[in-house]
Design a protein around this motif. Structure first.
Motif, PDB file in Angstrom:
ATOM      1  N   ILE A   1      12.732   5.215   6.277  1.00  0.00           N
ATOM      2  CA  ILE A   1      11.795   5.110   5.084  1.00  0.00           C
ATOM      3  C   ILE A   1      11.930   3.665   4.527  1.00  0.00           C
ATOM      4  N   GLU A   2      13.039   3.053   4.804  1.00  0.00           N
ATOM      5  CA  GLU A   2      13.138   1.703   4.479  1.00  0.00           C
ATOM      6  C   GLU A   2      12.317   0.696   5.350  1.00  0.00           C
ATOM      7  N   TRP A   3      11.934   0.970   6.520  1.00  0.00           N
ATOM      8  CA  TRP A   3      10.906   0.052   7.117  1.00  0.00           C
ATOM      9  C   TRP A   3       9.640   0.288   7.604  1.00  0.00           C
TER      10      TRP A   3
ATOM     11  N   ARG B   1       6.626   1.593   6.814  1.00  0.00           N
ATOM     12  CA  ARG B   1       5.842   1.405   5.512  1.00  0.00           C
ATOM     13  C   ARG B   1       4.382   0.795   5.920  1.00  0.00           C
ATOM     14  N   GLY B   2       3.653   0.248   5.160  1.00  0.00           N
ATOM     15  CA  GLY B   2       2.104   0.068   5.228  1.00  0.00           C
ATOM     16  C   GLY B   2       1.851  -0.721   6.601  1.00  0.00           C
TER      17      GLY B   2
ATOM     18  N   GLN C   1      -1.013  -3.937   2.230  1.00  0.00           N
ATOM     19  CA  GLN C   1       0.312  -3.377   1.554  1.00  0.00           C
ATOM     20  C   GLN C   1       1.491  -4.204   1.459  1.00  0.00           C
TER      21      GLN C   1
ATOM     22  N   PRO D   1       7.520  -4.377   4.560  1.00  0.00           N
ATOM     23  CA  PRO D   1       8.784  -3.977   4.346  1.00  0.00           C
ATOM     24  C   PRO D   1       9.716  -5.022   4.339  1.00  0.00           C
TER      25      PRO D   1
END
Length: 396
Positions: free
Chosen positions: A206-208, A210-211, A384, A387
């Motif tokens: 979930i930390e990397w 992303r968009g 977005q 990350p």
């Protein structure tokens, strides 16, 4: 275009022998689809619909299995993954000639789930062998190698199947996979570059995830939607004019154009982004249907979109290697493989429905339009916030 960067990359330690090993290691996976189709449809006499189900089961397995095998590499290393996947793959292919249809169907899913993800391994290995400044060129070399494997693998598999038998071809795939896996196990190449920092706790997905990295994966889906739809539409176009025997020529034109594109992409100083490459691919696919009814025009019109194929594979791999942390790169590259698999699974049936209603030109057009829409979604995701783990952007 400057080819000197290719020479510099190939002169780096271990790059040439491992690139050559991955070229041969990828030929058996490239041949599996056509061999299984011939075995089920002809040898087992179950028809092409039943053969398609076996292929679909394997595709679903690969889509789920690539990230799992990548995560296993991240956590336990390449050799641990190979011990599992090579054993599963070799067992399946060497025993496949003895299987009945329903056993083959179930085992096809399992071997997809646990099999050796040679495409993903090759990308991760080449990423680990070169510094970040040369990854674009290195991944271009890798994408060209993939195209060459797909030119040689199916042709060799069909030769063995028609000259001897489909059972012999299945055994050939099993032996080749076993040998390639053992050589890769012995070589044990690094999966993370020596200059990359891997200290500290392993980051959570979930930390990397992303968009921006999701946007790259969406581009990968869109690209294979276009490519799978192109292949189905090209087959339909040739069948419509009774020129099925020329399919090999058309596929050769596709691969040759992709290889040329890979050479250009790796040699230019400023490369286009993955978004631009997808837009170009999709836009050039829409008018390919104008070549319906002519082998020559079909080959010529199909070249522009395929020029972007190898560059797009290389560009997406480069971005993923930067956007994902090094200790999660196996999972990230596995997800890229899953994205390619999903796009392939979507593109072929969509093109098929369009062809049923409007002929081959409709097939080319609809997947091209879908590719443009997917590029729009990826563009929104690219806007977005990036990350924490990355120092690059998808659209730069």
């Amino acid at each position: 275009m400057d080819l000197a960067p290719f020479k510099h990359v190939l002169l780096l330690p271990r790059v040439r022998p491992l690139a050559l090993l991955m070229f041969f290691a990828r030929m058996p996976p490239a041949a599996t689809g056509v061999i299984l189709t011939l075995h089920v449809a002809v040898t087992l006499d179950k028809g092409y619909g039943a053969a398609g189900l076996v292929g679909a089961a394997g595709t679903i397995g690969m889509g789920l299995g690539a990230p799992l095998m990548g995560k296993l590499i991240d956590e336990r290393g390449l050799r641990a993954m190979l011990a599992v996947s090579v054993t599963a793959s070799a067992t399946f292919w060497l025993s496949a000639p003895l299987m009945g249809y329903w056993v083959l169907l179930v085992c096809s899913f399992l071997v997809g789930l646990l099999g050796v993800p040679m495409m993903s391994i090759g990308r991760q290995v080449i990423t680990a062998l070169v510094p970040e400044s040369r990854r674009r060129v290195a991944l271009s070399v890798d994408s060209i190698s993939v195209e060459l494997s797909f030119m040689g693998g199916p042709a060799l598999g069909v030769f063995v199947a028609t000259k001897f038998s489909t059972s012999a071809a299945l055994l050939f795939i099993g032996v080749s996979t076993l040998v390639a896996g053992l050589l890769l196990y012995w070589a044990n190449p690094p999966m993370i570059h020596e200059d990359e920092v891997v200290d500290g706790p392993r980051p959570k997905i979930i930390e990397w995830m992303r968009g921006r990295i999701v946007g790259v994966l969406v581009v990968c889906v869109g690209a294979t939607v276009c490519l799978a739809g192109m292949e189905v539409s090209a087959i339909a176009s040739l069948e419509h004019i009774g020129k099925q025997s020329w399919l090999g020529v058309v596929f050769f034109a596709m691969c040759a154009a992709s290889i040329a594109g890979g050479l250009v992409y790796g040699g230019v100083k400023k490369a286009p982004s993955v978004l631009v490459l997808l837009v170009v691919m999709a836009a050039f696919e829409i008018p390919v249907g104008l070549g319906d009814g002519s082998v020559l025009w079909l080959c010529l019109l199909i070249i522009p979109m395929n020029i972007t194929c190898a560059p797009l594979i290389a560009a997406s791999g480069e971005h993923i290697s930067r956007l994902a942390p090094p200790t999660a790169r196996g999972l990230a590259i596995g997800l890229q493989g899953s994205a390619f698999t999903v796009g392939n699974a979507i593109g072929a049936p969509i093109a098929g429905v369009a062809i049923d209603h409007g002929g081959a030109p409709a097939g080319f057009a609809i997947v091209g339009v879908i590719g443009l829409l997917v590029a729009g979604v990826a563009w929104l995701l690219a806007r977005q916030r990036k990350p924490v783990a990355t120092q690059t952007t998808m659209a730069s």
